[in-house]
Write an enzyme that holds these catalytic residues in place. Structure first.
Site, PDB file in Angstrom:
ATOM      1  N   ASP A 142       0.874  -1.159   0.000  1.00 14.32           N
ATOM      2  CA  ASP A 142       0.000   0.000   0.000  1.00 14.32           C
ATOM      3  C   ASP A 142       0.931   1.234   0.000  1.00 14.32           C
ATOM      4  O   ASP A 142       2.126   1.099   0.277  1.00 14.32           O
ATOM      5  CB  ASP A 142      -0.851  -0.060   1.273  1.00 14.32           C
ATOM      6  CG  ASP A 142      -1.693   1.165   1.481  1.00 14.32           C
ATOM      7  OD1 ASP A 142      -2.412   1.554   0.553  1.00 14.32           O
ATOM      8  OD2 ASP A 142      -1.628   1.744   2.590  1.00 14.32           O
ATOM      9  N   LEU A 143       0.401   2.408  -0.295  1.00 17.04           N
ATOM     10  CA  LEU A 143       1.274   3.591  -0.347  1.00 17.04           C
ATOM     11  C   LEU A 143       1.160   4.442   0.923  1.00 17.04           C
ATOM     12  O   LEU A 143       2.075   4.491   1.748  1.00 17.04           O
ATOM     13  CB  LEU A 143       0.929   4.419  -1.595  1.00 17.04           C
ATOM     14  CG  LEU A 143       1.737   5.687  -1.794  1.00 17.04           C
ATOM     15  CD1 LEU A 143       3.208   5.389  -2.012  1.00 17.04           C
ATOM     16  CD2 LEU A 143       1.188   6.486  -2.983  1.00 17.04           C
ATOM     17  N   ASP A 144      -0.017   5.078   1.052  1.00 17.03           N
ATOM     18  CA  ASP A 144      -0.206   5.994   2.168  1.00 17.03           C
ATOM     19  C   ASP A 144      -0.208   5.235   3.498  1.00 17.03           C
ATOM     20  O   ASP A 144      -1.015   4.330   3.690  1.00 17.03           O
ATOM     21  CB  ASP A 144      -1.540   6.731   1.979  1.00 17.03           C
ATOM     22  CG  ASP A 144      -1.911   7.567   3.185  1.00 17.03           C
ATOM     23  OD1 ASP A 144      -0.994   8.036   3.881  1.00 17.03           O
ATOM     24  OD2 ASP A 144      -3.110   7.738   3.443  1.00 17.03           O
ATOM     25  N   THR A 164       1.196  10.252   3.804  1.00 16.50           N
ATOM     26  CA  THR A 164       0.500  11.328   3.087  1.00 16.50           C
ATOM     27  C   THR A 164      -0.824  11.673   3.774  1.00 16.50           C
ATOM     28  O   THR A 164      -1.464  12.654   3.388  1.00 16.50           O
ATOM     29  CB  THR A 164       0.241  10.946   1.614  1.00 16.50           C
ATOM     30  OG1 THR A 164      -0.137   9.582   1.556  1.00 16.50           O
ATOM     31  CG2 THR A 164       1.458  11.177   0.748  1.00 16.50           C
ATOM     32  N   LYS A 182      -8.640   6.878   5.853  1.00 17.67           N
ATOM     33  CA  LYS A 182      -7.428   6.143   5.464  1.00 17.67           C
ATOM     34  C   LYS A 182      -7.775   4.932   4.601  1.00 17.67           C
ATOM     35  O   LYS A 182      -8.595   4.097   4.990  1.00 17.67           O
ATOM     36  CB  LYS A 182      -6.637   5.716   6.703  1.00 17.67           C
ATOM     37  CG  LYS A 182      -5.954   6.904   7.356  1.00 17.67           C
ATOM     38  CD  LYS A 182      -4.998   6.481   8.446  1.00 17.67           C
ATOM     39  CE  LYS A 182      -4.299   7.713   9.006  1.00 17.67           C
ATOM     40  NZ  LYS A 182      -3.487   7.389  10.178  1.00 17.67           N
ATOM     41  N   SER A 223      -2.495   0.761  -4.424  1.00 15.66           N
ATOM     42  CA  SER A 223      -2.959   1.939  -3.679  1.00 15.66           C
ATOM     43  C   SER A 223      -4.286   2.460  -4.219  1.00 15.66           C
ATOM     44  O   SER A 223      -4.534   2.401  -5.424  1.00 15.66           O
ATOM     45  CB  SER A 223      -1.895   3.040  -3.785  1.00 15.66           C
ATOM     46  OG  SER A 223      -2.422   4.276  -3.371  1.00 15.66           O
ATOM     47  N   ALA A 224      -5.101   3.016  -3.319  1.00 13.82           N
ATOM     48  CA  ALA A 224      -6.362   3.636  -3.735  1.00 13.82           C
ATOM     49  C   ALA A 224      -6.123   5.002  -4.366  1.00 13.82           C
ATOM     50  O   ALA A 224      -7.018   5.580  -4.979  1.00 13.82           O
ATOM     51  CB  ALA A 224      -7.266   3.794  -2.515  1.00 13.82           C
ATOM     52  N   LYS A 237     -10.883  -0.774  -2.027  1.00 10.52           N
ATOM     53  CA  LYS A 237     -10.706  -1.618  -0.845  1.00 10.52           C
ATOM     54  C   LYS A 237     -11.900  -1.354   0.087  1.00 10.52           C
ATOM     55  O   LYS A 237     -12.308  -0.206   0.175  1.00 10.52           O
ATOM     56  CB  LYS A 237      -9.401  -1.249  -0.111  1.00 10.52           C
ATOM     57  CG  LYS A 237      -8.143  -1.385  -0.963  1.00 10.52           C
ATOM     58  CD  LYS A 237      -6.951  -0.736  -0.246  1.00 10.52           C
ATOM     59  CE  LYS A 237      -5.752  -0.604  -1.163  1.00 10.52           C
ATOM     60  NZ  LYS A 237      -4.623   0.128  -0.572  1.00 10.52           N
ATOM     61  N   GLU A 286      -0.091  -3.395   4.606  1.00  9.25           N
ATOM     62  CA  GLU A 286      -1.200  -2.444   4.706  1.00  9.25           C
ATOM     63  C   GLU A 286      -1.256  -1.774   6.072  1.00  9.25           C
ATOM     64  O   GLU A 286      -0.937  -2.400   7.082  1.00  9.25           O
ATOM     65  CB  GLU A 286      -2.531  -3.191   4.523  1.00  9.25           C
ATOM     66  CG  GLU A 286      -3.184  -3.019   3.178  1.00  9.25           C
ATOM     67  CD  GLU A 286      -3.702  -1.616   2.892  1.00  9.25           C
ATOM     68  OE1 GLU A 286      -3.798  -0.789   3.823  1.00  9.25           O
ATOM     69  OE2 GLU A 286      -4.000  -1.334   1.725  1.00  9.25           O
ATOM     70  N   ASP A 287      -1.714  -0.519   6.096  1.00 12.32           N
ATOM     71  CA  ASP A 287      -1.872   0.179   7.376  1.00 12.32           C
ATOM     72  C   ASP A 287      -3.341   0.397   7.732  1.00 12.32           C
ATOM     73  O   ASP A 287      -3.634   0.876   8.818  1.00 12.32           O
ATOM     74  CB  ASP A 287      -1.179   1.549   7.336  1.00 12.32           C
ATOM     75  CG  ASP A 287      -1.934   2.513   6.444  1.00 12.32           C
ATOM     76  OD1 ASP A 287      -2.253   2.137   5.293  1.00 12.32           O
ATOM     77  OD2 ASP A 287      -2.235   3.632   6.897  1.00 12.32           O
TER      78      ASP A 287
HETATM   79  P1  B16 Z   1      -6.278  10.283  -3.997  1.00 11.20           P
HETATM   80  P2  B16 Z   1      -3.570   4.259   0.002  1.00 11.20           P
HETATM   81  C1  B16 Z   1      -5.341   6.252  -0.096  1.00 11.20           C
HETATM   82  O1  B16 Z   1      -4.030   5.770  -0.296  1.00 11.20           O
HETATM   83  C2  B16 Z   1      -5.400   7.127   1.140  1.00 11.20           C
HETATM   84  O2  B16 Z   1      -5.124   6.362   2.297  1.00 11.20           O
HETATM   85  C3  B16 Z   1      -6.789   7.715   1.275  1.00 11.20           C
HETATM   86  O3  B16 Z   1      -6.865   8.552   2.408  1.00 11.20           O
HETATM   87  C4  B16 Z   1      -7.118   8.511   0.004  1.00 11.20           C
HETATM   88  O4  B16 Z   1      -8.433   9.016   0.071  1.00 11.20           O
HETATM   89  C5  B16 Z   1      -6.977   7.583  -1.215  1.00 11.20           C
HETATM   90  O5  B16 Z   1      -5.665   7.044  -1.258  1.00 11.20           O
HETATM   91  C6  B16 Z   1      -7.267   8.297  -2.529  1.00 11.20           C
HETATM   92  O6  B16 Z   1      -6.257   9.231  -2.766  1.00 11.20           O
HETATM   93  O7  B16 Z   1      -7.245  11.365  -3.647  1.00 11.20           O
HETATM   94  O8  B16 Z   1      -4.842  10.721  -4.070  1.00 11.20           O
HETATM   95  O9  B16 Z   1      -6.709   9.511  -5.233  1.00 11.20           O
HETATM   96  O10 B16 Z   1      -3.548   4.103   1.494  1.00 11.20           O
HETATM   97  O11 B16 Z   1      -4.544   3.304  -0.671  1.00 11.20           O
HETATM   98  O12 B16 Z   1      -2.211   4.229  -0.619  1.00 11.20           O
HETATM   99 MG    MG Z   2      -2.812   3.144   3.429  1.00 12.79          MG
END
Ligand code: B16
Ligand code: MG
Length: 220
Positions: A10-12, A18, A46, A115-116, A146, A170-171
């Site tokens: 996962d990224l964030d 972030t 998140k 990542s989302a 997810k 994953e976090d």
């Molecule tokens: P964006 P992850 C997610 O990243 C974030 O945790 C979540 O808070 C955010 O809304 C989502 O990405 C979408 O991000 O607006 O940049 O498309 O944890 O899946 O890496």
């Molecule tokens: Mg995350």
């Protein structure tokens, strides 16, 4: 346990924090709409998609808006968020991540991002980490967010490995549920109490090597 051939990150919250920048941007939107949005509320965002985040934000503010208005707000939030991303520094990579990725590659294990975030490729680029990843599956590539396993299943398919040969890092609870639904091994990154559904929980990547991690997973 089958031989592990791929790690999916996962990224964030796993590679870089972030969440604080998402929070600052969403808070500005809430200020503009005239209600309070706390760090505690931000925990609910998140791992969930941008539009779902906006729905949660509006729920906090007890507001209902038309679709066109919502799309404008989501675009504005992303502009505010990107102002922070453009100044992101390599020093913000979470402790131990770069060494862990290097060692993983050295072991011949494939690496994917799941990542989302639709901004994931830009963030990896800013951090100088793109070349570690064989495959990047982000919010632009998936139709189901997810806890649906789509993002990780796409990652495994692109790497040509089976789900049981994958470990997901994953976090967020939604991400752990996605990994479990995809029948992959799952390592929670963060605190044990929030991530108890994972096969294993680690505090961070500076605590153990990929070798040690695989050893621990085998003992589970
Ligand atoms: P964006 P992850 C997610 O990243 C974030 O945790 C979540 O808070 C955010 O809304 C989502 O990405 C979408 O991000 O607006 O940049 O498309 O944890 O899946 O890496
Ligand atoms: Mg995350």
């Amino acid at each position: 346990m089958k031989e592990i051939k791929a790690f999916l990150f996962d990224l964030d919250g796993v590679i870089v924090d972030t969440a604080k920048y998402h929070y600052l941007a969403w808070k500005q939107i809430a200020d503009q709409l005239g209600f309070e949005f706390t760090l505690h509320d931000n925990e609910r965002l998140k791992g969930v998609s941008r539009m779902r985040s906006l729905d949660i934000l509006l729920e906090v503010g007890k507001m209902h808006l038309e679709q066109t208005e919502k799309e404008k707000l989501a675009t504005r939030k992303n502009e505010l968020y990107l102002q922070h991303i453009y100044t992101l520094q390599k020093t913000e990579i979470l402790p131990g991540v770069t060494a862990f990725l290097k060692e993983t590659r050295g072991m011949g294990i494939k690496i994917a991002l799941g990542s989302a975030s639709k901004n994931a490729p830009l963030i990896l680029e800013r951090l100088g980490l793109t070349s570690f990843f064989d495959v990047i599956i982000d919010g632009n590539a998936v139709s189901k967010a997810k806890p649906d396993p789509e993002v990780f299943l796409q990652g495994a398919a692109a790497l040509k490995v089976s789900p049981r040969e994958c470990v997901v890092f994953e976090d967020a609870e939604a991400g752990i549920e996605a990994a479990i639904a995809g029948r992959m091994y799952c390592v929670g990154v963060g605190s044990e109490s929030a991530l108890h559904k994972a096969n294993l929980v680690i505090e961070g990547f500076n605590k153990l090597s990929p070798h040690e991690l695989l050893q621990k997973l085998r003992e589970e």
